[in-house]
Scaffold this motif. Structure first.
Motif, PDB file in Angstrom:
ATOM      1  N   ALA A  58       5.516   5.207  -5.879  1.00 23.13           N
ATOM      2  CA  ALA A  58       4.072   4.978  -5.743  1.00 23.13           C
ATOM      3  C   ALA A  58       3.619   5.087  -4.295  1.00 23.13           C
ATOM      4  N   VAL A  59       4.360   4.485  -3.379  1.00 22.17           N
ATOM      5  CA  VAL A  59       3.994   4.535  -1.954  1.00 22.17           C
ATOM      6  C   VAL A  59       4.104   5.962  -1.432  1.00 22.17           C
ATOM      7  N   ASP A 125      17.074  -2.176  12.141  1.00 24.32           N
ATOM      8  CA  ASP A 125      17.152  -2.126  10.684  1.00 24.32           C
ATOM      9  C   ASP A 125      15.795  -1.804  10.064  1.00 24.32           C
ATOM     10  N   VAL A 126      15.830  -1.022   8.990  1.00 19.05           N
ATOM     11  CA  VAL A 126      14.677  -0.875   8.114  1.00 19.05           C
ATOM     12  C   VAL A 126      14.920  -1.899   7.009  1.00 19.05           C
ATOM     13  N   PRO A 127      14.113  -2.959   6.930  1.00 14.83           N
ATOM     14  CA  PRO A 127      14.361  -4.020   5.948  1.00 14.83           C
ATOM     15  C   PRO A 127      14.302  -3.502   4.506  1.00 14.83           C
ATOM     16  N   ASP A 128      15.153  -4.056   3.658  1.00 17.34           N
ATOM     17  CA  ASP A 128      15.192  -3.677   2.252  1.00 17.34           C
ATOM     18  C   ASP A 128      13.971  -4.260   1.545  1.00 17.34           C
ATOM     19  N   PRO A 129      13.090  -3.416   0.997  1.00 21.85           N
ATOM     20  CA  PRO A 129      11.880  -3.926   0.347  1.00 21.85           C
ATOM     21  C   PRO A 129      12.089  -4.323  -1.117  1.00 21.85           C
ATOM     22  N   GLY A 136       6.042  -4.496   1.415  1.00 22.80           N
ATOM     23  CA  GLY A 136       7.346  -4.192   2.009  1.00 22.80           C
ATOM     24  C   GLY A 136       7.668  -2.710   1.936  1.00 22.80           C
ATOM     25  N   PHE A 137       7.242  -2.059   0.870  1.00 24.03           N
ATOM     26  CA  PHE A 137       7.459  -0.624   0.721  1.00 24.03           C
ATOM     27  C   PHE A 137       6.568   0.148   1.687  1.00 24.03           C
ATOM     28  N   GLU A 142       6.165   3.090   6.945  1.00 24.72           N
ATOM     29  CA  GLU A 142       5.690   3.164   8.327  1.00 24.72           C
ATOM     30  C   GLU A 142       6.855   3.302   9.300  1.00 24.72           C
ATOM     31  N   MET A 143       7.929   2.547   9.076  1.00 29.29           N
ATOM     32  CA  MET A 143       9.113   2.625   9.948  1.00 29.29           C
ATOM     33  C   MET A 143       9.791   3.986   9.829  1.00 29.29           C
TER      34      MET A 143
END
Length: 164
Positions: A58-59, A125-129, A136-137, A142-143
């Protein structure tokens, strides 16, 4: 001969397919089109055969990226055909370097956000969404986008060196 990149996260349904979709789009829009192959995988096989998490899809779709994806697990024998293995967090980085058959293969593994000059070097780190909400997604995207320009420049440099 193509330059080959593989993004790796945990289950290959959130972060790595997102990074794959973004880099694939960036490559299609420039001089590296046809010269770089982009793929993704997970350090674990929990979701093998599944599509991307619906929130990832979706994102990506909301931001104009295509997302045709089937999850799979990273295999150590892939190192021999890959030029760059991009980990989404420090845990993936350690696991991939542990799996690497040679020191040369271990040197192929890099953190995605190490290509973002604005990223805090103490937290790449790219945090786990996965366990959170849609925000979060969006943060993950963005990252990934912020690091993609630096990654693309590094790949272009490597492709040019291979061609020379």
């Amino acid at each position: 001969m193509s330059y080959r990149v593989c993004f790796v996260c945990t289950g290959n349904i959130c972060r790595s397919p997102m990074a794959e979709a973004v880099l694939r789009a960036r490559i299609a829009d420039g001089p590296l089109d046809g010269l770089v192959e982009v793929d993704s995988a997970g350090t674990d096989g929990w979701h093998e055969g599944e599509g991307a998490d619906p929130r990832t899809a979706a994102v990506l779709e909301a931001n104009g990226y295509a997302c045709g994806h089937t999850a799979r697990r990273f295999r150590p024998e892939w190192f021999s055909r890959l030029d760059l293995v991009v980990a989404l967090d420090a845990g993936h980085l350690r696991e991939l370097r542990r799996l690497a058959p040679t020191e040369e293969d271990a040197r192929k593994v890099r953190l995605l956000r190490s290509y973002d000059p604005a990223a805090d070097p103490a937290d790449l780190d790219v945090p786990d969404p996965y366990y959170g909400g849609a925000d979060g997604f969006e943060e993950c995207l963005e990252m990934v986008e912020a690091a993609s320009e630096g990654l693309l420049a590094a790949i272009q440099e490597q492709v040019e060196e291979q061609a020379a």
